[in-house]
Design a protein around this motif. Structure first.
Motif, PDB file in Angstrom:
ATOM      1  N   VAL A   1     -19.532 -25.929   1.701  1.00 14.13           N
ATOM      2  CA  VAL A   1     -20.581 -26.510   2.532  1.00 14.13           C
ATOM      3  C   VAL A   1     -20.808 -25.565   3.704  1.00 14.13           C
ATOM      4  CG1 VAL A   1     -21.250 -28.514   3.910  1.00 14.13           C
ATOM      5  CG2 VAL A   1     -19.817 -28.830   1.886  1.00 14.13           C
TER       6      VAL A   1
ATOM      7  N   GLY B   1     -19.824 -32.701   3.674  1.00 14.81           N
ATOM      8  CA  GLY B   1     -21.058 -32.695   2.897  1.00 14.81           C
ATOM      9  C   GLY B   1     -21.817 -34.000   2.988  1.00 14.81           C
TER      10      GLY B   1
ATOM     11  N   ASP C   1     -26.090 -25.203  -3.073  1.00  9.35           N
ATOM     12  CA  ASP C   1     -24.791 -25.282  -3.731  1.00  9.35           C
ATOM     13  C   ASP C   1     -24.239 -23.868  -3.873  1.00  9.35           C
ATOM     14  OD1 ASP C   1     -26.232 -24.118  -5.760  1.00  9.35           O
ATOM     15  OD2 ASP C   1     -25.847 -25.666  -7.257  1.00  9.35           O
TER      16      ASP C   1
ATOM     17  N   ASP D   1     -25.528 -34.359   4.201  1.00  4.66           N
ATOM     18  CA  ASP D   1     -26.553 -34.861   3.278  1.00  4.66           C
ATOM     19  C   ASP D   1     -27.305 -36.059   3.843  1.00  4.66           C
ATOM     20  OD1 ASP D   1     -26.024 -32.895   1.484  1.00  4.66           O
ATOM     21  OD2 ASP D   1     -25.036 -34.160  -0.006  1.00  4.66           O
TER      22      ASP D   1
ATOM     23  N   GLU E   1     -14.405 -31.260   2.345  1.00  2.18           N
ATOM     24  CA  GLU E   1     -15.765 -30.839   2.026  1.00  2.18           C
ATOM     25  C   GLU E   1     -16.635 -32.020   1.611  1.00  2.18           C
ATOM     26  OE1 GLU E   1     -15.587 -26.503   0.243  1.00  2.18           O
ATOM     27  OE2 GLU E   1     -13.993 -27.712  -0.633  1.00  2.18           O
TER      28      GLU E   1
ATOM     29  N   ILE F   1     -19.923 -28.872  -4.721  1.00  2.00           N
ATOM     30  CA  ILE F   1     -19.356 -27.993  -3.696  1.00  2.00           C
ATOM     31  C   ILE F   1     -18.428 -26.931  -4.284  1.00  2.00           C
ATOM     32  CG2 ILE F   1     -19.519 -29.659  -1.812  1.00  2.00           C
ATOM     33  CD1 ILE F   1     -16.675 -30.467  -2.291  1.00  2.00           C
TER      34      ILE F   1
END
Length: 553
Positions: free
Chosen positions: A387, A300, A383, A304, A296, A348
């Protein structure tokens, strides 16, 4: 006295009161700890002295410890001395053994997988072999954990095995050396389309980052211009390896993840510290409900920084950091010390880690409990648990009949029989398929087996029957309920035909594993892999790929 002096004295007084109050609270806390430890030890003393039966000190203490830790998160665990080796294997991916994965089918202990190049393979053991004895000790009543412990040992030592093999009446005996076994974190990589690289990462054990790096370099040398990184079902592993894997695709110096916990000195921000392989190559990351922790973080980070698209289902939602602390007598405590935060600032970790669906996924999280964050390009992300993918692909899973055929070992056993009837055949995983003729052979073979199963629909109708009976409505609904039950039974008779596509897929992967082990299974799965197909389409469609990485206008 001047007003300024009064203010100073007042501030000092308040500070002193606060310090005394803090000290009292601190002392109260220590008193509570000492008091409760005293209660615990005196309770154990009374139990040991007066309880009617003999008490096993180790068992009852472990039960008490595990019950205490169970009230916390699922990842804070006590590791007694006899399980330290298992923990080391899980965290490093290395152990001393023979290189097999054992499983239990009905009452048989069976070799489910053999690692390429392992002592088990070089000694002649094969997938499907039934283990009867270890060092002349019958193991029919042993658990899989007990068997695995017996197979492991010091490097260079040997273990004597007696096995039963399909088509051979007399048991076979093997003496296998134990060696250091390294479980490959990247069991497969290759070109799955003209210019699309595919890298399967199954765990973040030691060396995972360098394995992904070298795989991508090699595949780029073979003409890869796009890449699929498959993290589906990857449970995570070492934090530093998630940084190494992320660094393959993002520039040196970028933040990857930060940790925040109670001990401020332990809080840390981790950045990419190496030169990347390629920061521009189009990237699709596959994730699933069981992609967790380090998986994750990587997914993520790619989201991002808008570095690649995520395809699949929302990930597991494990954003907790664990560390091990040494305890007495070589035992350890694996304890949650902090939470992970990815570059957008979101955590996460699932809001509620104690209630999950049967498949491990998180249920729907109310919007009121989510916080909004933004990627580097301004895309809105949230959040609250795991994800979320940029492109959803619903994982329908297997039908009940397929699950039962696998659970009972019928697909496994048929594949073993097929192998020994076609031992000299070397099927190509990319082109081998289950013909209608072979599938007909399987349906005839399984027709005399007991593979009865209950569907979720049947369970629901059973609940309806019970509810209607308790509500005094059963007499009115009996005919309709009975008709439904009968209709479902009629449909189930056709399940082997209705679900033949997915049963064929399971059969194909199992048969290929007999010839090509793990790599072959993965390669053979591409034919009916919806997530891989969608990722290929998106990577080949420049506009769709670009639009997924842009903020909504």
């Amino acid at each position: 006295m001047k007003l300024s002096n009064k203010i100073i004295i007042s501030i000092l007084a308040l500070g002193l009161i606060g310090l005394v109050s803090f000290q009292i609270k601190k002392n109260d806390r220590y008193f509570e700890i000492i008091k409760n430890l005293d209660v615990f030890t005196t309770l154990y003393k009374e139990l040991n002295t007066y309880y009617v039966d003999e008490i096993n000190p180790t068992d009852i203490m472990e039960t008490g410890i595990e019950a205490m830790l169970e009230s916390l998160d699922p990842y804070t665990n006590f590791i007694p001395e006899d399980r330290i080796e298992d923990y080391r294997i899980m965290s490093t991916g290395q152990y001393a053994g023979i290189g097999t994965t054992m499983g239990k089918i009905e009452n048989r202990h069976v070799v489910m997988m053999i690692f390429e190049g392992s002592p088990a393979e070089t000694s002649g053991l094969k997938i499907g072999d039934e283990l009867l004895e270890i060092n002349s000790n019958p193991i029919e009543d042993y658990s899989i954990d007990e068997i695995n412990k017996l197979l492991k040992g010091q490097i260079g030592t040997t273990v004597d095995l007696e096995i039963k093999r399909k088509g051979i009446k007399k048991p076979l005996k093997f003496t296998v050396s134990r060696e250091s076994i390294n479980i490959e974190s990247v069991p497969y990589y290759g070109l799955i389309a003209e210019d699309i690289a595919y890298i399967r990462l199954t765990e973040f054990s030691s060396g995972a980052g360098s394995s992904v790096r070298s795989a991508l370099v090699e595949l780029k040398g073979k003409g890869a211009k796009k890449v699929i990184l498959d993290l589906r079902g990857n449970p995570g592993g070492l934090l530093n390896e998630s940084i190494e894997v992320s660094n393959v695709f993002i520039p040196k110096g970028l933040e990857v993840v930060s940790t925040k916990g109670k001990i401020e000195e332990w809080n840390k921000t981790y950045t990419a510290n190496k030169n990347p392989v390629d920061v521009n190559i189009p990237l699709a990351v596959l994730i699933s409900n069981n992609s967790a922790s380090a998986s994750e973080i990587v997914a993520g980070v790619m989201q991002d920084y808008d570095r690649g698209i995520l395809v699949g289902q929302r990930s597991f939602g494990k954003g907790l950091v664990q560390a091990t602390r040494p305890l007495s007598y070589n035992s350890q405590l694996k304890i949650t010390t902090a939470k992970y935060y990815i570059p957008s600032g979101r955590c996460i970790q699932a809001i509620d880690y104690s209630h999950r669906n049967e498949d491990g996924s998180i249920g729907k999280i109310p919007d009121s409990l989510k916080s909004e964050f933004k990627t580097q390009a301004g895309r809105v992300v949230y959040d609250g648990g795991g994800v979320s993918p940029d492109y959803d692909v619903v994982n329908k899973g297997y039908a009940p009949i397929t699950i039962q055929l696998m659970k009972k070992g019928f697909i496994f056993d048929f594949a073993t029989e097929y192998y020994y009837e076609h031992e000299d055949m070397k099927p190509d995983p990319k082109v081998f398929s289950i013909s209608d003729e072979l599938y007909s052979e399987f349906t005839n073979w399984v027709s005399v087996k007991d593979y009865s199963y209950t569907t979720a629909t049947e369970e629901t109708i059973k609940e309806l029957r019970e509810t209607a009976d308790s509500d005094k409505y059963f007499d009115f609904l009996e005919k309709e309920i009975s008709a439904l039950e009968k209709e479902i039974q009629e449909h189930k008779k056709e399940d082997l035909k209705v679900f033949q596509a997915e049963i064929k897929k399971a059969l194909k992967e199992e048969i290929i594993s007999r010839y090509h082990k793990r790599q072959g299974m993965i390669e053979s799965s591409f034919e009916n892999d919806e997530e891989v197909d969608e990722a290929i389409k998106l990577l080949n469609d420049k506009d769709s790929y670009r639009n997924l990485l842009q903020a909504a206008k």
